[in-house]
Design a protein around this motif. Structure first.
Motif, mmCIF file in Angstrom:
data_model
loop_
_atom_site.group_PDB
_atom_site.id
_atom_site.type_symbol
_atom_site.label_atom_id
_atom_site.label_comp_id
_atom_site.label_asym_id
_atom_site.label_seq_id
_atom_site.Cartn_x
_atom_site.Cartn_y
_atom_site.Cartn_z
ATOM 1 N N LEU A 153 -13.692 25.200 38.198
ATOM 2 C CA LEU A 153 -13.024 24.914 36.920
ATOM 3 C C LEU A 153 -14.051 24.864 35.793
ATOM 4 C CD1 LEU A 153 -10.708 21.946 38.017
ATOM 5 C CD2 LEU A 153 -10.134 24.368 37.877
ATOM 6 N N GLY A 154 -13.607 25.224 34.608
ATOM 7 C CA GLY A 154 -14.460 25.069 33.440
ATOM 8 C C GLY A 154 -14.725 23.595 33.166
ATOM 9 N N HIS A 155 -13.710 22.762 33.454
ATOM 10 C CA HIS A 155 -13.817 21.316 33.234
ATOM 11 C C HIS A 155 -13.454 20.575 34.523
ATOM 12 C CE1 HIS A 155 -14.344 21.400 28.803
ATOM 13 N NE2 HIS A 155 -13.796 22.593 28.977
ATOM 14 N N PRO A 156 -14.431 20.431 35.423
ATOM 15 C CA PRO A 156 -14.131 19.806 36.718
ATOM 16 C C PRO A 156 -13.565 18.386 36.602
ATOM 17 C CG PRO A 156 -16.295 20.832 36.763
ATOM 18 C CD PRO A 156 -15.823 20.889 35.348
ATOM 19 N N PHE A 157 -14.009 17.653 35.590
ATOM 20 C CA PHE A 157 -13.543 16.262 35.485
ATOM 21 C C PHE A 157 -12.134 16.145 34.884
ATOM 22 C CE2 PHE A 157 -18.156 15.840 35.784
ATOM 23 C CZ PHE A 157 -18.216 15.025 36.909
ATOM 24 N N ALA A 158 -11.610 17.282 34.453
ATOM 25 C CA ALA A 158 -10.222 17.281 33.970
ATOM 26 C C ALA A 158 -9.285 17.849 35.034
ATOM 27 C CB ALA A 158 -10.108 18.096 32.691
ATOM 28 N N ALA A 159 -9.797 17.929 36.270
ATOM 29 C CA ALA A 159 -9.016 18.543 37.360
ATOM 30 C C ALA A 159 -7.668 17.851 37.567
ATOM 31 C CB ALA A 159 -9.827 18.519 38.647
ATOM 32 N N TYR A 160 -7.595 16.563 37.257
ATOM 33 C CA TYR A 160 -6.334 15.828 37.442
ATOM 34 C C TYR A 160 -5.176 16.451 36.653
ATOM 35 C CZ TYR A 160 -7.213 13.903 32.833
ATOM 36 O OH TYR A 160 -7.424 13.784 31.481
ATOM 37 N N ARG A 161 -5.529 17.154 35.554
ATOM 38 C CA ARG A 161 -4.457 17.762 34.738
ATOM 39 C C ARG A 161 -3.761 18.908 35.483
ATOM 40 N NH1 ARG A 161 -7.675 17.049 29.733
ATOM 41 N NH2 ARG A 161 -8.225 19.245 29.656
ATOM 42 N N ALA A 162 -4.392 19.370 36.554
ATOM 43 C CA ALA A 162 -3.787 20.456 37.333
ATOM 44 C C ALA A 162 -2.549 19.993 38.097
ATOM 45 C CB ALA A 162 -4.817 21.032 38.293
ATOM 46 N N LEU A 163 -2.217 18.717 37.992
ATOM 47 C CA LEU A 163 -1.018 18.203 38.670
ATOM 48 C C LEU A 163 0.230 18.328 37.797
ATOM 49 C CD1 LEU A 163 -2.613 14.904 40.038
ATOM 50 C CD2 LEU A 163 -1.998 16.901 41.384
ATOM 51 N N LEU A 164 0.051 18.845 36.579
ATOM 52 C CA LEU A 164 1.126 18.756 35.581
ATOM 53 C C LEU A 164 2.217 19.824 35.669
ATOM 54 C CD1 LEU A 164 -1.060 17.804 32.471
ATOM 55 C CD2 LEU A 164 0.511 16.327 33.722
ATOM 56 N N ASN A 165 2.031 20.853 36.488
ATOM 57 C CA ASN A 165 3.024 21.941 36.445
ATOM 58 C C ASN A 165 3.609 22.231 37.820
ATOM 59 O OD1 ASN A 165 4.561 23.836 35.132
ATOM 60 N ND2 ASN A 165 2.969 25.410 35.041
ATOM 61 N N PHE A 166 4.043 21.186 38.515
ATOM 62 C CA PHE A 166 4.566 21.337 39.888
ATOM 63 C C PHE A 166 5.780 22.266 39.930
ATOM 64 C CE2 PHE A 166 6.819 20.183 43.747
ATOM 65 C CZ PHE A 166 5.789 20.080 44.665
ATOM 66 N N GLY A 167 6.573 22.233 38.887
ATOM 67 C CA GLY A 167 7.805 23.021 38.855
ATOM 68 C C GLY A 167 7.580 24.520 38.856
ATOM 69 N N ALA A 168 6.447 24.978 38.352
ATOM 70 C CA ALA A 168 6.236 26.423 38.230
ATOM 71 C C ALA A 168 5.000 26.950 38.943
ATOM 72 C CB ALA A 168 6.159 26.796 36.744
ATOM 73 N N SER A 169 3.956 26.144 39.023
ATOM 74 C CA SER A 169 2.660 26.667 39.472
ATOM 75 C C SER A 169 2.370 26.367 40.946
ATOM 76 C CB SER A 169 1.554 26.068 38.592
ATOM 77 O OG SER A 169 0.300 26.320 39.158
ATOM 78 N N TRP A 170 2.086 27.430 41.692
ATOM 79 C CA TRP A 170 1.714 27.253 43.104
ATOM 80 C C TRP A 170 0.366 26.537 43.220
ATOM 81 C CZ3 TRP A 170 4.929 27.389 46.974
ATOM 82 C CH2 TRP A 170 6.083 28.166 46.869
ATOM 83 N N LEU A 171 -0.475 26.688 42.198
ATOM 84 C CA LEU A 171 -1.774 26.007 42.225
ATOM 85 C C LEU A 171 -1.573 24.493 42.163
ATOM 86 C CD1 LEU A 171 -4.835 26.166 42.284
ATOM 87 C CD2 LEU A 171 -4.844 26.641 39.855
ATOM 88 N N THR A 172 -0.637 24.064 41.302
ATOM 89 C CA THR A 172 -0.332 22.630 41.244
ATOM 90 C C THR A 172 0.193 22.148 42.597
ATOM 91 O OG1 THR A 172 0.235 22.784 38.918
ATOM 92 C CG2 THR A 172 1.063 20.870 40.085
ATOM 93 N N ARG A 173 1.097 22.950 43.184
ATOM 94 C CA ARG A 173 1.677 22.548 44.479
ATOM 95 C C ARG A 173 0.582 22.413 45.534
ATOM 96 N NH1 ARG A 173 6.295 27.000 43.435
ATOM 97 N NH2 ARG A 173 7.296 25.862 41.753
ATOM 98 N N GLU A 174 -0.354 23.361 45.530
ATOM 99 C CA GLU A 174 -1.469 23.287 46.491
ATOM 100 C C GLU A 174 -2.261 21.987 46.284
ATOM 101 O OE1 GLU A 174 -5.046 25.373 45.503
ATOM 102 O OE2 GLU A 174 -5.108 26.333 47.450
ATOM 103 N N ILE A 175 -2.483 21.674 44.994
ATOM 104 C CA ILE A 175 -3.292 20.499 44.665
ATOM 105 C C ILE A 175 -2.548 19.203 44.999
ATOM 106 C CG2 ILE A 175 -4.377 19.286 42.712
ATOM 107 C CD1 ILE A 175 -4.774 22.183 41.535
ATOM 108 N N VAL A 176 -1.227 19.271 45.053
ATOM 109 C CA VAL A 176 -0.446 18.097 45.465
ATOM 110 C C VAL A 176 -0.417 18.004 46.998
ATOM 111 C CG1 VAL A 176 1.901 17.127 45.531
ATOM 112 C CG2 VAL A 176 0.980 18.011 43.386
ATOM 113 N N PHE A 177 -0.157 19.132 47.659
ATOM 114 C CA PHE A 177 0.054 19.098 49.114
ATOM 115 C C PHE A 177 -1.229 18.813 49.905
ATOM 116 C CE2 PHE A 177 3.839 22.019 48.235
ATOM 117 C CZ PHE A 177 4.738 20.960 48.293
ATOM 118 N N PHE A 178 -2.361 19.331 49.445
ATOM 119 C CA PHE A 178 -3.569 19.158 50.259
ATOM 120 C C PHE A 178 -4.030 17.692 50.327
ATOM 121 C CE2 PHE A 178 -8.203 19.805 51.227
ATOM 122 C CZ PHE A 178 -7.997 20.131 52.553
ATOM 123 N N PRO A 179 -4.074 16.974 49.195
ATOM 124 C CA PRO A 179 -4.401 15.547 49.308
ATOM 125 C C PRO A 179 -3.360 14.771 50.126
ATOM 126 C CG PRO A 179 -4.728 16.281 47.072
ATOM 127 C CD PRO A 179 -4.033 17.387 47.792
#
Lengths: 188, 267
Positions: free
Chosen positions: B61-87
């Motif tokens: 990521l360009g901003h590793p410490f802002a990675a938590y914001r990647a949780l914001l688009n569960f409805g559309a983004s598979w990347l968000t879903r991955e970031i939710v499911f793996f933890p």
């Protein structure tokens, strides 16, 4: 009767474009983009685009798609399809994962190496709202770039696809093109 | 893709951890073959591999410490879903380690963990199943990601239990089968790419022209041959043999993943 929502789109006239790059440079200058970045690109098309040998140029930018792949890929929801058809990128939300650049069939979003965030054309939405035209439109010496409302244009006079560029149907690209006319073959 | 090495490490290790948990769960809950000590150490190892994968992943990521914001688009983004499911997968591995004592608890927690693990792999594969990269936009992406889990996970557990219990677990029949499928998938992938869009054909050319592809195939084939030899000789296999199997497969999968990112030609 309810008024139809506007669907702003770029209309690029390839017959007029001479490849001067004024659109690219003015946009880059206006938004003070990093030297490695552009929001608009001018490329030479195939000489056989018109069926006869002719040099043509095409100016492309974000296509403000109906089904933007960038918005679907972005994990932070930084991309928003506005009511007027423009796809706007909210840089405050962006974390620079570059998924939008990978997912966009046209490779539009660019990584800003200084801000470490993505960047793309927003059709100068602030200028449009203030009643002004986007920078690329005002800087083109041949008026080859226009902003149109897709509700108002005659779709039979324009095309959404130019050979050699990604299929517009993948994401519903809103950009329309006027293809150049073929030149008469003159032989001595 | 730029900065692909972090993604190579994340995807390979996360899938290995998911496959390893699935294997451990079946050995523990269904066959009751593992001592309490080995189970705990194996689960900690799976969590450690998962943690490394997750930490490495944020560095693309360009901003590793802002990675938590990647949780914001569960409805559309598979990347968000991955970031939710793996933890969530990791959380349930931890739950399994602490609370799975009876058969019922093992079943409930084990299957929930596998469900989140599978959801992670599906999400990761869907991130790349996009029309913009024709070489990725087909079923081989999903198949390759699941095969990484099925190939690396059990061999990782075999290796761990070999070290911990001094008597290697025998599943060469399974390993031989999955290694064969992995070899077959490479043939299928090249065929699929060659019959696709021009960019997919270009990807096929880049793939087969790369020495890394042939090194990967050689590594996979050697692993398949070793597993088949151990199967035919009905040998449990020494720790050295299991270590060799693991080394061959992890090299093959890492090379494969590097090539996946390096040869995906954009439209």
């Amino acid at each position: 009767m309810a008024k139809k929502k506007k669907r702003y789109a770029f209309l690029i006239n390839l017959e007029r474009c001479i490849g001067c790059n004024a659109c690219t440079v003015s946009c880059k200058s206006f938004y003070q983009l990093h030297p490695s970045m552009n929001r608009r690109f001018v490329r030479e098309t195939s000489e056989l685009l018109t069926g006869t040998a002719k040099r043509n140029y095409i100016s492309t930018s974000c296509n403000h798609c109906d089904r933007p792949a960038c918005a679907a890929a972005c994990p932070t929801g930084a991309y928003l399809k506005l009511d007027n058809g423009i796809v706007k990128h909210n840089q405050d939300r962006c974390i620079g994962c570059k998924m939008c650049a990978t997912a966009c069939p046209y490779g539009v979003p660019q990584f800003d190496p200084v801000k470490k965030k993505m960047d793309k054309c927003d059709m100068c939405v602030d200028r449009l709202e203030a009643g002004e035209q986007p920078i690329c439109v005002t800087s083109c010496p041949l008026e080859a770039i226009q902003i149109v409302d897709l509700n108002d244009i005659d779709e039979t006079q324009v095309v959404a696809d130019v050979p050699g560029f990604a299929d517009s149907s993948i994401t519903g690209s809103s950009t329309r093109f006027i293809l150049p006319k073929g030149t008469a073959v003159v032989r001595g | 893709m730029e900065d692909a090495m972090t993604l190579v490490i994340f995807t390979s290790l996360s899938q290995m951890a998911i496959g390893a948990f699935a294997c451990l769960f079946f050995l523990d809950a269904y066959q009751r073959k593992i001592s309490e000590r080995s189970l705990t150490i194996s689960l900690i190892s799976i969590l450690a591999v998962s943690a490394v994968a997750m930490i490495v992943s944020v560095f693309h990521l360009g901003h590793p410490f802002a990675a938590y914001r990647a949780l914001l688009n569960f409805g559309a983004s598979w990347l968000t879903r991955e970031i939710v499911f793996f933890p969530l997968f990791m959380f349930f591995v931890l739950m399994y380690a602490y609370f799975a004592k009876t058969k019922m608890q093992k079943m409930a927690l084990g299957w929930t963990t596998i469900l989140f693990g599978a959801a992670t792999i599906v999400s990761t594969a869907m991130i790349y199943t996009i029309p913009a990269v024709p070489a990725w936009n087909n079923g081989t992406t999903m198949a390759a990601f699941f095969l990484t889990a099925l190939l690396l996970g059990p061999v990782f557990i075999q290796l761990l239990l070999g070290v911990l219990e001094k008597k290697p677990v025998h599943f060469h029949k399974y390993t031989t089968g999955v290694a064969f499928l992995a070899l077959l998938l490479n043939v299928v992938t090249v065929s699929v790419l060659k019959s696709g869009l021009p960019q997919a054909v270009e990807s096929a050319g880049l793939l087969t022209a790369s020495p890394l592809f042939w090194a990967k195939m050689a590594s996979l084939a050697a692993g398949f041959a070793l597993a088949a030899y151990l199967l035919l000789k009905k040998k449990a296999g020494s720790l050295a043999a299991v270590t060799t199997l693991f080394a061959l497969f992890i090299v093959a999968e890492f090379l494969g993943r590097i090539l996946f990112y390096a040869t995906g030609v954009h439209l």
